[in-house]
Scaffold this active site. Structure first.
Site, PDB file in Angstrom:
ATOM      1  N   GLY A  19       5.965  -2.701   8.639  1.00 18.48           N
ATOM      2  CA  GLY A  19       5.753  -3.805   7.536  1.00 18.48           C
ATOM      3  C   GLY A  19       6.381  -4.341   8.788  1.00 18.48           C
ATOM      4  CD  GLU A  20      10.933  -6.534   7.749  1.00 20.75           C
ATOM      5  OE1 GLU A  20      11.310  -5.357   7.506  1.00 20.75           O
ATOM      6  OE2 GLU A  20      11.840  -7.045   6.738  1.00 20.75           O
ATOM      7  N   GLY A  41       9.199   2.159   9.910  1.00 16.91           N
ATOM      8  CA  GLY A  41       8.371   1.397   8.718  1.00 16.91           C
ATOM      9  C   GLY A  41       8.101   0.557  10.027  1.00 16.91           C
ATOM     10  N   GLY A  91       0.710  -1.162   0.000  1.00 21.70           N
ATOM     11  CA  GLY A  91       0.291  -0.186  -0.273  1.00 21.70           C
ATOM     12  C   GLY A  91       0.518   1.025  -0.178  1.00 21.70           C
TER      13      GLY A  91
END
Ligand SMILES: Cc1cc2nc3c(=O)[nH]c(=O)nc-3n(C[C@H](O)[C@H](O)[C@H](O)COP(=O)(O)OP(=O)(O)OC[C@H]3O[C@@H](n4cnc5c(N)ncnc54)[C@H](O)[C@@H]3O)c2cc1C
Lengths: 289, 759
Positions: free
Chosen positions: B719-720, B717, B490
């Protein structure tokens, strides 16, 4: 998938003739939810596939108190799950059909395919067996009947000859005060295959157990009836101690292997736990009916 | 607090409707005239010498164009052969079950499959080295020729750490190792009132992306140009690698990263060079699409891991020491970064004394690659279980014990690198205040099933890589943003928000596109939780640049000072004088029309990232355990995560839920099971179990925002981190429910029954 020849006969006679003509490598196709998976991923490469889609008359369900229940081999799991008579009188079968795969799978998968595929984990097999279901078979030598419990020879193998077609099942009407249940253990809630499954039917006679059936799935090369356990129930008054003893007998009757879905010890253990739980549920249902 | 008009708002994804309606173009959708279909023959053995390969019967099948073996392939620098990428097809020896041995090119997929059975390979079986611990013994047979000069470029995309890994000089199965120490661990354990020592195992697992690996390659012999449509998280990485491997200039390579159906670290670089080489050999376009079996047997799953862990805590909750040995099972080629695991294992808490050894060991299994936060969930399972066990033994609150020891800005990682500002404590605070955590001990067990609640934290350092972007003014006054980053989560939607914010225009006026390697400005791999963190900054800078260009032109036209300009409602105007304005449409005309006075507006954003902004999460699991069957049912899940600043809270929440779901899978189901000969036993999604919608409970998300230094608007970040603590939270909840500890992930019913002593 390898290339193959496709036939779509419009009658049973034609289907049987095709099977007879082309011999053993030919495979029947019903919903395809087992066959196509085997052909795409399981190394099965039949030279010929004979579809039953165009054969009329295999997809009916009918019930008559004196005749019992009759189910065509091409009836889908979805239709079995939704059938009121089956839900009420053959509850375990509705439960077995209702737990197969997903909604999409159940719209395609047939009961005939489930049985002919002969997986020891087939979810309609123990329910059929606890209702003493008889398989209806037609081949080039004519029609014959085989009790479902005697149909299986091993994983993926039945007594059906290469030119025989399963046309349906007949199930006697269970006595009054019957309760039945089917449960399976799977790591996931859905989209899974039984590591152990148990079907139980109890038919009460007054306060005592008249007739009892216990059928175990996925714990031997075929589904098995735990007959000693059944005998221990017959004529007895239900009690926690009795059920515990019977569960132990069922456990002893199983001979599971260790595989990717669980070790033999694990399965053994589950047979006991699940049989006990199924007996409780079946009793409760029998008392309600 | 600054108020924003576009960033910080929940926006549905711009790629959403195309995905839902099936209009998105995936690599598998690419059909070219004359295209051949490739199927790979895979090794049936975990370790064997290839004696001979006879392809004649396969070639004789109608519809087969070529059957390629290693003998037909270009030869690479032997040193590079330690890298999985350079081993397109096994040459003399197969090193894992499922390793490709031959490639069939046919006019259709079925014919190609049929030909596989007609290839006759004679193998001479060799002993398979399967257990990573046994493989480390002095006298262990070698899984393969020892590796030299490991090429780590791929794993650097996921995390940036500056620690030298050692390689042993003696022939050994140990591909790399590192050691970290601080203080005196023996003394630390002497001071402890509670010491817990356990071994933690976590399975090799698969990233579980929905779309299989897919690539189409087309080589134009006349122009010497190679075009590749592929499912990758890093199209520029693919281009660079192919250029290196095939010694082609990058001017001749065009990599088009198509819409990606999930990657999670597993979709970087695998089939592209092979497809390119095959297309060149065949003189026709070649398509490789993996089946699910191909993906499970022969992609790059996430490493299995064994952690021997010993930790100590004082009565007052202060931790005293950690001693650990981490062993990652990398499979047959290096690919598990051992160092990051050690940094995280000893890096969540302020251990005064520390000694951590970490190893990457080669075995005859499919070689591993990255996953969302590669290596992190394995070590977190160990340390976060220990924190709980120590607190439990000392009668302390497990959350407060964590809070007391948690790292914050300035604290050092085991590598001695100090943390920048991080939000671990803020995450813990949010969990402390959550209803789910507060309900501990208050719920009744029901129908013979025991309930329990557990929590765990996880952190991820994140990757760093330069990035760039363009922002242009279209002819109608709308805005075009071009990036080179493959959108896996996204990010393009968030770039749209950033550009709209900086240019002061509504979202509808901005379009964002990912170009290919021939048309797009450079971006790093979409991995390491860094796309928004780096490319987002580049987009912001490019939008600011474009805005300045617009201000300059508008100021000249309006005879005002560029510093007095503002952008409002699609026009540039003099601050405070709404009547002195020029609409974007007009500006487009005078910068792009015939005979226009001004040059086109093109904003340039190019950044390099230097400061990591580690992302932390804390998660809570509520379970119900059937003590007779060992079945665990998840009742509730809570996740708190530090996003720095949530540019699109909807995307952030989606990342949190997705990662938590994968963590749940790791905790309860996902495991690649090998038999004693190294054959993968579960090569389909029936027996490689990922949770279904019915298995995952409601996941309550809560975003906390502790701004990062470098990220756009303070974003970090996201995402992880969300995948990391699931297995530990579940293990802690199970102990809370039934009083026993399962030290192996996934916690299957069978392992629970064994822990309970029932089987
Ligand atoms: C996603 C998925 C989930 C599944 N989940 C379950 C599950 O939970 N439980 C379960 O038990 N099974 C499950 N299955 C297996 C399968 O759906 C069932 O066994 C199904 O009932 C098979 O029926 P079918 O009509 O699709 O058979 P087909 O695939 O058409 O045929 C199966 C076999 O039976 C033979 N056959 C079919 N009809 C006849 C006939 N009339 N006479 C003689 N032979 C015949 C075929 O030749 C073939 O060998 C699942 C399958 C899938 C793909």
């Amino acid at each position: 998938m390898h290339r193959f020849e496709y036939h779509a006969p419009t009658s049973l006679d034609e289907a049987v003739a095709l099977l007879k003509e082309h011999g053993d490598g030919t495979k029947l196709l019903a919903g395809g939810t087992d066959l196509l998976v085997h052909m795409k991923e399981g190394g099965l490469h039949p030279p010929r596939v004979v579809s039953l889609h165009a054969v009329a008359g295999l997809d009916g369900i009918s019930f008559d108190k004196s005749e019992g229940l009759s189910i065509g081999s091409a009836v889908s799991m979805g239709d079995i799950e939704a059938n009121d008579t089956i839900r009420q009188r053959y509850t375990a079968l509705a439960e077995g059909a209702g737990i197969v795969g997903s909604v999409q799978t159940r719209s395609m998968a047939t009961i005939g395919g489930n049985i002919a595929n002969a997986a020891p984990s087939a979810d309609t097999a123990p329910p059929l067996a606890v209702f003493d279901a008889i398989a209806q078979i037609i081949g080039s030598g004519g029609a014959r009947e085989v009790p479902v419990i005697d149909l299986f020879e091993g994983p993926g193998s039945t007594v059906l000859a290469g030119d025989e077609v399963l046309t349906g099942f007949t199930l006697p009407t269970p006595p009054a005060n019957t309760g039945s249940v089917y449960q399976r253990h799977t790591p996931r809630k859905i989209m899974d295959i039984a590591a152990v499954s148990v079907g139980v039917r109890l038919s009460l006679d007054g306060g005592n157990i008249g007739e009892a059936r216990i059928c175990l799935g996925a714990v031997a090369a075929t589904i098995i009836r735990a007959t000693e356990a059944e005998d221990a129930l017959a004529g007895q008054t239900p009690s926690t101690e009795l059920f515990a003893k019977v569960a132990e007998l069922a456990r002893a009757a199983s001979s599971p292997i260790s595989d990717v879905r669980g070790s033999a010890e694990f399965r053994h253990h589950l047979v006991g736990v699940m049989t006990k739980r199924c007996l409780d549920v079946a009793l409760e249902r029998a008392q309600e009916n | 607090m600054t108020t924003y008009s576009s960033v910080g708002k929940p926006i549905t994804r711009i790629d959403g409707s195309n995905k839902v309606t099936g209009d998105s173009l995936y690599a598998g959708d690419v059909q070219l005239p004359g295209m051949l279909h490739c199927k790979l023959l895979r090794s049936p053995h975990a370790h064997a010498r290839i004696v001979s390969i006879d392809t004649s019967n396969a070639l004789a099948l109608e519809g087969i164009e070529r059957v390629i073996t290693a003998a037909d392939l270009p030869t690479f620098n032997p040193k590079r052969m330690s890298n999985r990428a350079y081993n397109l097809l096994a040459a003399d020896e197969v090193l894992f079950y499922g390793q490709p041995v031959a490639a069939v090119l046919a006019v259709d997929v079925s014919t190609a499959e049929e030909a596989l059975d007609l290839i006759n390979v004679v193998y001479d079986e060799l002993p398979a080295v399967l257990d990573s611990l046994a493989a480390m013994e002095e006298d262990s047979p070698l899984a393969r020729a020892p590796v030299t000069e490991i090429d780590r470029s791929e794993s650097k995309g996921h995390v940036s750490v500056d620690v030298k890994e050692e390689q042993s000089d003696k022939p050994s199965n140990i591909a790399s190792q590192a050691k970290f120490s601080r203080g005196d661990v023996d003394q630390g354990f002497d001071e402890a009132d509670c010491v817990v020592e356990r071994t933690w195992r976590s399975a090799m697992m698969h990233q579980g992306y929905i779309e299989p690996h897919s690539t189409v390659a087309d080589f134009n012999a006349a122009s010497g140009e190679l075009t590749i449509w592929t499912a990758t998280q890093g199209q520029f990485f693919v281009r660079d690698q192919i250029s290196n491997m095939l010694r082609m200039p990058e001017t001749k390579i065009r990599v088009i990263g198509t819409e990606l159906g999930g990657g999670f670290g597993g979709k970087i670089f695998l089939t592209q060079t092979l497809a390119a080489v095959l297309a060149k050999l065949a003189g026709r376009p070649v398509k490789i699409i993996f089946t699910r079996k191909d993906d499970l047997q022969g992609a790059t799953p996430s490493a299995g891991c064994v952690v021997d862990l010993k930790t100590g805590m004082k009565k007052d909750g202060a931790i005293t020491a950690i001693k650990a040995k981490i062993v990652y099972d990398a499979g047959a080629f290096p690919g598990a970064s051992a160092v990051v695991g050690a940094i995280l294992l000893g890096g969540y808490y302020r251990f005064p004394n520390l000694e951590i050894e970490t190893y990457e060991v080669l075995t005859n299994k499919v070689s591993v690659g990255a996953i969302r936060a590669p290596g992190a969930h394995n070590v977190t399972f160990a340390i976060e279980s220990h924190m709980d066990m120590m607190a439990r033994e000392l009668g302390l609150d497990p959350l407060e014990a964590r809070m007391q020891n948690a790292v914050s800005e300035g604290d050092k990682m085991p590598s001695d690198v100090p943390y920048t500002r991080i939000g671990m404590k803020e995450c813990l605070e949010a969990v402390r205040d959550s209803d789910l955590w507060k309900s501990r001990g208050k719920k009744q067990n029901g129908n013979g099933k025991a309930r329990g609640i557990g929590m765990a934290v996880g952190g991820w350092l994140g990757g760093l890589q330069p990035a760039s972007a363009h922002v242009e003014l279209n002819g109608d006054g709308t805005i075009k943003v071009v990036v080179g980053a493959n959108d896996i989560s996204g990010t393009n939607t968030s770039f749209m928000q950033i550009a709209a914010e900086e240019l002061g225009v509504p979202l509808e006026m901005v379009s964002v596109g990912t170009g290919d390697t021939k048309t797009a400005p450079f971006a790093g791999m979409s991995a390491g939780s860094k796309t928004l963190f780096t490319v987002g900054r580049a987009v912001k800078e490019a939008a600011e640049d474009a805005r300045q260009q617009l201000f300059n032109i508008a100021a000249e036209r309006l005879e005002a000072n560029p510093d007095d300009m503002e952008s409002v409602d699609g026009e540039i105007r003099v601050k405070g004088s709404p009547d002195k304005s020029i609409p974007f449409r007009r500006l487009a005309g005078i910068t792009t029309g015939f005979g226009a006075l001004y040059p086109p507006i093109i904003g340039r954003g190019a950044i390099t990232a230097r400061k990591q902004a580690p992302g932390f999460t804390a998660q809570v699991a509520e379970v119900e355990v059937d003590e007779e069957t060992g079945q665990v049912t998840l009742l509730n899940w809570g996740i708190v995560q530090d996003a720095g600043f949530a540019i699109n809270p909807l995307s952030v929440a989606g990342q949190m839920q997705g990662g938590a779901t994968q963590g749940i899978g790791i905790g309860l189901w996902e495991e690649m099971i090998f038999d004693d000969k190294g054959h993968l036993m579960n090569d389909g999604l029936l027996d490689y179990r990922m949770p279904t919608a019915l298995d995952v409970p409601n996941i309550e998300t809560q975003i906390v925002e502790v701004p990062s230094e470098e990220g756009p608007y303070g974003a970090r970040g996201v995402g992880e981190p969300s995948i990391i603590p699931g297995a530990a939270a579940i293990s802690n909840a199970i102990e809370d429910a039934i009083g026993v500890r399962v030290t192996e992930a996934p916690a299957t019913p069978e392992r629970i029954l064994r822990a309970l002593g029932k089987i």
